[in-house]
Design a protein around this motif. Structure first.
Motif, PDB file in Angstrom:
ATOM      1  N   LYS A  72      30.957  57.633  42.829  1.00 27.65           N
ATOM      2  CA  LYS A  72      31.932  57.455  43.903  1.00 27.65           C
ATOM      3  C   LYS A  72      33.256  58.083  43.510  1.00 27.65           C
ATOM      4  CE  LYS A  72      29.986  53.238  45.749  1.00 27.65           C
ATOM      5  NZ  LYS A  72      30.239  51.888  46.184  1.00 27.65           N
ATOM      6  N   LYS A  73      33.983  58.540  44.502  1.00 23.62           N
ATOM      7  CA  LYS A  73      35.296  59.111  44.254  1.00 23.62           C
ATOM      8  C   LYS A  73      36.387  58.057  44.321  1.00 23.62           C
ATOM      9  CE  LYS A  73      34.217  63.659  46.085  1.00 23.62           C
ATOM     10  NZ  LYS A  73      34.534  64.631  47.131  1.00 23.62           N
ATOM     11  N   GLN A  74      36.102  56.894  44.903  1.00 23.94           N
ATOM     12  CA  GLN A  74      37.140  55.891  45.069  1.00 23.94           C
ATOM     13  C   GLN A  74      37.247  54.982  43.860  1.00 23.94           C
ATOM     14  OE1 GLN A  74      36.525  53.742  48.695  1.00 23.94           O
ATOM     15  NE2 GLN A  74      37.652  55.258  49.870  1.00 23.94           N
ATOM     16  N   SER A  75      38.479  54.617  43.562  1.00 24.16           N
ATOM     17  CA  SER A  75      38.765  53.657  42.510  1.00 24.16           C
ATOM     18  C   SER A  75      39.638  52.562  43.094  1.00 24.16           C
ATOM     19  CB  SER A  75      39.528  54.331  41.363  1.00 24.16           C
ATOM     20  OG  SER A  75      38.726  55.281  40.722  1.00 24.16           O
ATOM     21  N   ILE A  76      39.684  51.437  42.431  1.00 24.37           N
ATOM     22  CA  ILE A  76      40.569  50.365  42.880  1.00 24.37           C
ATOM     23  C   ILE A  76      41.980  50.724  42.456  1.00 24.37           C
ATOM     24  CG2 ILE A  76      41.186  47.944  42.643  1.00 24.37           C
ATOM     25  CD1 ILE A  76      38.220  47.343  42.271  1.00 24.37           C
ATOM     26  N   GLY A  77      42.866  50.842  43.429  1.00 29.66           N
ATOM     27  CA  GLY A  77      44.250  51.188  43.143  1.00 29.66           C
ATOM     28  C   GLY A  77      45.140  49.971  43.058  1.00 29.66           C
ATOM     29  N   GLY A  78      44.753  48.886  43.688  1.00 27.99           N
ATOM     30  CA  GLY A  78      45.531  47.657  43.664  1.00 27.99           C
ATOM     31  C   GLY A  78      44.637  46.486  43.966  1.00 27.99           C
ATOM     32  N   LEU A  79      44.978  45.330  43.420  1.00 28.81           N
ATOM     33  CA  LEU A  79      44.149  44.150  43.580  1.00 28.81           C
ATOM     34  C   LEU A  79      45.047  42.925  43.504  1.00 28.81           C
ATOM     35  CD1 LEU A  79      41.032  43.446  43.641  1.00 28.81           C
ATOM     36  CD2 LEU A  79      41.243  43.110  41.200  1.00 28.81           C
ATOM     37  N   PHE A  80      44.999  42.060  44.528  1.00 26.10           N
ATOM     38  CA  PHE A  80      45.790  40.843  44.496  1.00 26.10           C
ATOM     39  C   PHE A  80      45.190  39.814  45.436  1.00 26.10           C
ATOM     40  CE2 PHE A  80      47.726  43.831  47.379  1.00 26.10           C
ATOM     41  CZ  PHE A  80      48.096  43.105  48.490  1.00 26.10           C
ATOM     42  N   LEU A  81      45.672  38.587  45.322  1.00 27.70           N
ATOM     43  CA  LEU A  81      45.200  37.483  46.147  1.00 27.70           C
ATOM     44  C   LEU A  81      46.286  37.068  47.131  1.00 27.70           C
ATOM     45  CD1 LEU A  81      43.491  35.137  43.537  1.00 27.70           C
ATOM     46  CD2 LEU A  81      42.371  36.602  45.198  1.00 27.70           C
ATOM     47  N   ILE A  82      45.836  36.758  48.355  1.00 21.85           N
ATOM     48  CA  ILE A  82      46.754  36.244  49.367  1.00 21.85           C
ATOM     49  C   ILE A  82      46.199  34.938  49.924  1.00 21.85           C
ATOM     50  CG2 ILE A  82      47.578  38.535  50.026  1.00 21.85           C
ATOM     51  CD1 ILE A  82      45.798  38.208  52.606  1.00 21.85           C
ATOM     52  N   LYS A  83      47.041  34.213  50.644  1.00 23.48           N
ATOM     53  CA  LYS A  83      46.619  33.035  51.401  1.00 23.48           C
ATOM     54  C   LYS A  83      46.636  33.409  52.875  1.00 23.48           C
ATOM     55  CE  LYS A  83      49.958  30.488  49.799  1.00 23.48           C
ATOM     56  NZ  LYS A  83      50.892  29.388  49.539  1.00 23.48           N
TER      57      LYS A  83
END
Length: 115
Positions: A72-83
């Motif tokens: 795949k060409k995509q990577s995770i650029g950001g990761l966070f949790l929300i409510k």
């Protein structure tokens, strides 16, 4: 309120990555403002993290591959949790990500409490 994972996927590894470095620079302030608006609404659970484009994948056979997903060409650029109240609200928050306009994809997943 439920917790939702927000994962921003970007093409960071191809010859012409999307978004380009110039587009990322242009999106930085709107992105910071978007995150600040989530925090100001008291919906940010875990701080924003950037992730290395490199990684490793461990298979059931114990083999370790350069990753995260070489095909795949995509990577995770950001990761966070929300409510959010529900998926609909979480998706509305995700739609505000300014990097989407440059080809990023924002994934939304609800956290399931441990049994």
């Amino acid at each position: 309120m439920q917790e939702f994972l927000i994962a921003i996927h970007r093409d960071l590894t191809s010859k012409n990555p999307m978004p380009s470095p110039e587009q990322m620079k242009a999106a930085l302030k709107p992105y910071q403002d978007w995150i600040a608006s989530i925090a100001a609404a008291d919906k940010l659970v875990a701080p924003v993290k950037r992730w290395d484009v490199d990684g490793r994948v461990v298979t059931g056979a114990g083999a370790v591959h350069e990753g995260p997903y070489a095909e795949k060409k995509q990577s995770i650029g950001g990761l966070f949790l929300i409510k959010a109240k529900d998926y609909e609200e979480a998706v509305e928050i995700a739609k505000g990500c300014p990097i989407i306009q440059y080809g990023a994809v924002v994934e939304v997943r609800m956290a399931i409490p441990a049994a």
